[in-house]
Design a protein around this motif. Sequence first.
Motif, short mmCIF file in Angstrom:
data_model
loop_
_atom_site.label_atom_id
_atom_site.label_comp_id
_atom_site.label_asym_id
_atom_site.label_seq_id
_atom_site.Cartn_x
_atom_site.Cartn_y
_atom_site.Cartn_z
N ASP A 1 0.87 -1.17 0.00
CA ASP A 1 0.00 0.00 0.00
C ASP A 1 0.91 1.23 0.00
O ASP A 1 1.50 1.58 1.02
CB ASP A 1 -0.90 -0.01 1.24
CG ASP A 1 -1.87 1.14 1.27
OD1 ASP A 1 -1.54 2.24 0.75
OD2 ASP A 1 -2.97 0.97 1.83
N HIS B 1 0.29 4.36 -0.20
CA HIS B 1 -0.15 5.51 0.59
C HIS B 1 0.10 5.28 2.08
O HIS B 1 0.51 6.19 2.79
CB HIS B 1 -1.63 5.80 0.34
CG HIS B 1 -1.91 6.19 -1.08
ND1 HIS B 1 -1.53 7.40 -1.62
CD2 HIS B 1 -2.49 5.50 -2.09
CE1 HIS B 1 -1.87 7.45 -2.89
NE2 HIS B 1 -2.47 6.31 -3.20
N ALA B 2 -0.12 4.07 2.54
CA ALA B 2 0.09 3.74 3.96
C ALA B 2 1.55 3.41 4.26
O ALA B 2 1.97 3.45 5.41
CB ALA B 2 -0.81 2.58 4.37
N ASP C 1 2.92 0.41 3.88
CA ASP C 1 2.93 -0.89 4.55
C ASP C 1 2.19 -1.90 3.66
O ASP C 1 1.55 -1.53 2.69
CB ASP C 1 2.24 -0.79 5.90
CG ASP C 1 2.62 -1.91 6.85
OD1 ASP C 1 3.41 -2.80 6.47
OD2 ASP C 1 2.12 -1.89 7.99
#
Length: 132
Positions: free
Chosen positions: A40, A42-43, A45
């Motif tokens: 991910d 954006h995260a 992680d």
Amino acid sequence: MRVEDLYPGWDGLAEGVRLLVDLVLEPLAAGEVARYRAWDWHAGDWGPQRRVDPVPLLVVEGCGASVGRAGEFAAVRVWVDAPTDLRRQRGLARDGETYAPWWEQWAAQERALFTADRTREKADLVVSTDLS
């Protein structure tokens, strides 16, 4: 399938290729279901697990899709080529300025990995996207 889902962040090109082989290509070649967690971006992680059922043909696209051991699974290797400046211009137009601080870091990984592997030379088909 997109190799981009397997890069663990901006320093992860080589690791993404390893994950492609270990988690996707080897299981599928053995007739087994492949499972991996997608990165991910954006995260920063790993996201939820994804599943790839055995299929007669799998198209894998992205940087590193036929590098090293991944190339051993490839029926056809395609190298898409463009001048460095044009690639940067297109990448930033596609992904926006959030990619700009990472461009050189990623490009250095590409140069090192593709040069050591001779990826372009191993391609069955080289496609130039330079329209000038």
